[in-house]
Design an enzyme around this catalytic site. Structure first.
Site, PDB file in Angstrom:
ATOM      1  CE  LYS A  92      -0.240  -1.250   4.705  1.00  0.00           C
ATOM      2  NZ  LYS A  92       0.038  -2.674   4.572  1.00  0.00           N
TER       3      LYS A  92
ATOM      4  N   GLY B 281      -6.666  -6.318   3.842  1.00  0.00           N
ATOM      5  CA  GLY B 281      -6.228  -7.705   3.989  1.00  0.00           C
ATOM      6  C   GLY B 281      -7.000  -8.633   3.074  1.00  0.00           C
TER       7      GLY B 281
ATOM      8  CE  LYS C 141      -3.965  -0.870   5.051  1.00  0.00           C
ATOM      9  NZ  LYS C 141      -4.142  -1.419   6.418  1.00  0.00           N
TER      10      LYS C 141
END
Lengths: 435, 435
Positions: free
Chosen positions: B102, B131, B202
């Protein structure tokens, strides 16, 4: 080159699909390449909520599925026929099919998929399960590295609405159903929803996707929510559970050493800490357990014009995207994750081999020794108990609530049969499964 | 024809990926066509949890990304360099790239995607966010018919674990952090997690996918959870909220009539009835709001070897599936839903134009007229209040808690500046946003 859509049906879902296709701004850029080509309706002069150019409308549905210009047929008329025949005809004419028709897919899936495979076209069905929730796509494309063990879904909004209200208001099934019907949350004939048939259609489809085998819809064991009482819900709450209608597909060891699939729809006591316990009202959720991913859940609106149309359009886009740059009439293979590849029926576990926890509520005579006799009936059949509580005494009768450990359903049933023979048992009021 | 994987890194995630590829039984049939070809490690004789054939191991990572036999490079070494250079080199050699990185994607995304586009290869990054939760794939492939308005995520497991424990135990941040570090739930240097930097990486990635524009990571407004106190959590609970670190990307009307994106990470009071309120511990969830779909949520394990490996393998399968039947060296176009198509940076809304509810806790002198003076400071700047409660008096000091209606952040800040000037205000203890 535009990708041309033939839309069968302009009702709630069809109207939603047309609305998206006719107003692509701010959505996927790929929608620029998708054109609404023809729209099949029952009557040309019915008033409609969506403004479809009149020139696109026709009552000749066969004309759409055989139209050489149409690339993809979207079936949102519902019902078994003529939906099945029209889809087969579309496939025979080399068209991809997108459908929201869970009933037709659950029953005629093998026939439709065989035909599609022979012609090299896709059948897409994101909208058939879970309304707008992306679940078919993730099962096909996101969980391929996992060995799935179980899939548990709250996939019927009507029953979830009824159970949520029963729990919130302490009301009985019949009263809430009547009110839900008045409010338009339940149909005049609520059978398909409250008896679990709609959920059974959906779990048959989901099981096939999750476990990679064909599933015979008739083998789904199905119990609805009519027998769930306010008393059951109240006792479940005291014990830390909420009652949900779950559609379950789970892998379990078969008798021959091969895994078998347990396939069922029934009201279930869900522990309050479980993610599914918080899914209330008309929302749906699908909970998936696999290795190595662990537990994931997909949550969202389980029905409605907008959400279902969103799912239909995502299918159209996936087919359009997958065909882009491929020779339309050539022999290019289909995308293996989007097409259906399995042919064998998955072995289904017999109901008596199911392993589950159970909740039982008895009415007994209030006399010494009753608890011991009940405990012995269970123990003798290898059914071990998690809790046994005598909760209420009225006159000479007592209420006894039992929760078992995980046991074989056949053993549990044998124990119940023995208990029912016991003279001090007045009535077995309810039997529910516990997650 | 086998699809050959070059794996960079055999740590936690890399080991998980190798394990799946070497044990395909019961997973997607397409895995039969995927072969683990070479595995790049730092040292050949380190003990490993997974049994990879020794002949596959090499310390020559450049040899892997330039190997003509490798079809796809899986980068799971993490960090900015050499990850970035290796990915660029792989792309230059015509290899597809799958990454869980990321930090590198959030910073070097434009450079990497431009290179990939020029060479006609995919960059896949399902494992970079959430995840094991399928979220990148659904954003690309399932929500294309929708106009998304907002995406709210609990995307950092460490901070969610800390906040969940603070709420459950009434404990303060420092104590729970120390314990989380001892238990391995937080790193020795917890900065990236507790200051919100990981969540900011993210949300930059998710915003780009959800809103179809490039996002400059530096423009994400970022506040961590260090200043969240047990007192804040207790007051939030009394008012019906739970405090979560949310990463938010939301469309809002810009000053020029064009929509702009509000991009931020901050602790947020989430109403107890909201689906995100129940996401506890190390779990992650991403909540998406769009038209016509409404609200959907994706829930699951936000980290860990197994879940992250599951996401990496799903990317490998999607690339393998999309390439099947295509001429590997030919000019077949990429699948438009899997490849990155946008180039323009999305306009970012200035922080002062953000519209939000706010929670403020003051310490004031306990004297008549204070409430009126606070109320006037807010009212004069157009900030209307939902509630204002004087909750506790200790000596000559009182605690005042205010929740505003949705207001412009700039107006709110002007009101707070004025209040801080007031002689009867001892201290503004905390300011938090409210969902």
């Amino acid at each position: 080159m535009a990708f041309k859509v033939g839309l069968l049906g302009l009702g709630t879902v069809g109207g939603g699909v047309a609305q998206i296709l006719l107003d692509a701004k701010g959505r996927s850029p790929l929608l620029q390449d998708v054109k609404l080509h023809r729209v099949g309706v029952r009557s040309l002069d019915k008033p409609r909520s969506v403004d479809v150019p009149e020139a696109l409308l026709t009552t000749d549905l066969e004309g759409i599925v055989t139209d050489p210009d149409v690339d993809i047929v979207v079936e949102v008329i519902g019902g078994l026929e003529p939906a099945r025949s029209l889809m087969l005809q579309a496939i025979a004419h080399g068209k991809h099919v997108v459908t929201a028709n869970k009933a037709a897919i659950a029953r005629f899936g093998p026939e439709l998929f065989d035909a599609a495979k022979a012609k090299g076209v896709y059948i897409m069905l994101e909208a058939a399960v879970g309304g707008g929730i992306p679940i078919v796509q993730p099962l096909k494309q996101s969980l391929g590295g996992d060995r799935l063990n179980a899939l548990l879904g709250i996939v019927n909004g009507t029953t979830n609405y009824i159970l949520s209200r029963m729990a919130a208001e302490g009301a009985d099934f019949a009263a809430v159903l009547a009110d839900a019907q008045a409010l338009g949350y339940a149909e005049a004939d609520p059978t398909a929803d409250v008896d679990g048939l709609d959920a059974a259609d959906k779990i048959a489809i989901l099981a096939s996707l999750a476990f990679g085998g064909r599933v015979n819809r008739e083998q789904v064991v199905c119990e609805g929510i009519r027998q769930v009482s306010a008393t059951d819900i109240a006792y479940a709450q005291k014990l830390g559970f909420v009652i949900k209608l779950l559609a379950i597909a789970a892998r379990q060891p078969g008798t021959d050493g091969q895994d078998a699939l347990s396939l069922r729809v029934h009201p279930t006591l869900v522990p309050l800490g479980h993610p599914l316990a918080r899914v209330d009202g008309a929302y749906n959720a699908i909970f998936v357990e696999g290795e190595p991913i662990g537990q994931v859940m997909f949550f969202g609106p389980g029905a409605g014009a907008g959400p279902t149309a969103s799912a239909v359009v995502s299918d159209i886009l996936n087919v359009a995207g997958s065909m882009q740059g491929r020779d339309r009439d050539g022999a290019a293979p289909l995308h293996p994750l989007l097409s259906c590849s399995h042919h064998d029926f998955f072995p289904i576990a017999p109901a008596e081999d199911l392993h589950s926890r159970f909740f039982v509520r008895f009415l007994t005579q209030d006399m010494p020794g009753v608890i011991g006799r009940i405990g012995t009936c269970f123990g003798d059949r290898g059914v071990s108990l998690e809790s046994l509580v005598q909760t209420e005494v009225k006159g000479d009768e007592a209420q006894v609530v039992v929760v078992t450990h995980t046991v074989r359903q056949g053993d549990f049933q044998a124990a119940i049969a023995a208990i029912e023979q016991d003279a001090c048992i007045r009535k077995v009021d309810s039997i529910l499964r516990v997650l």
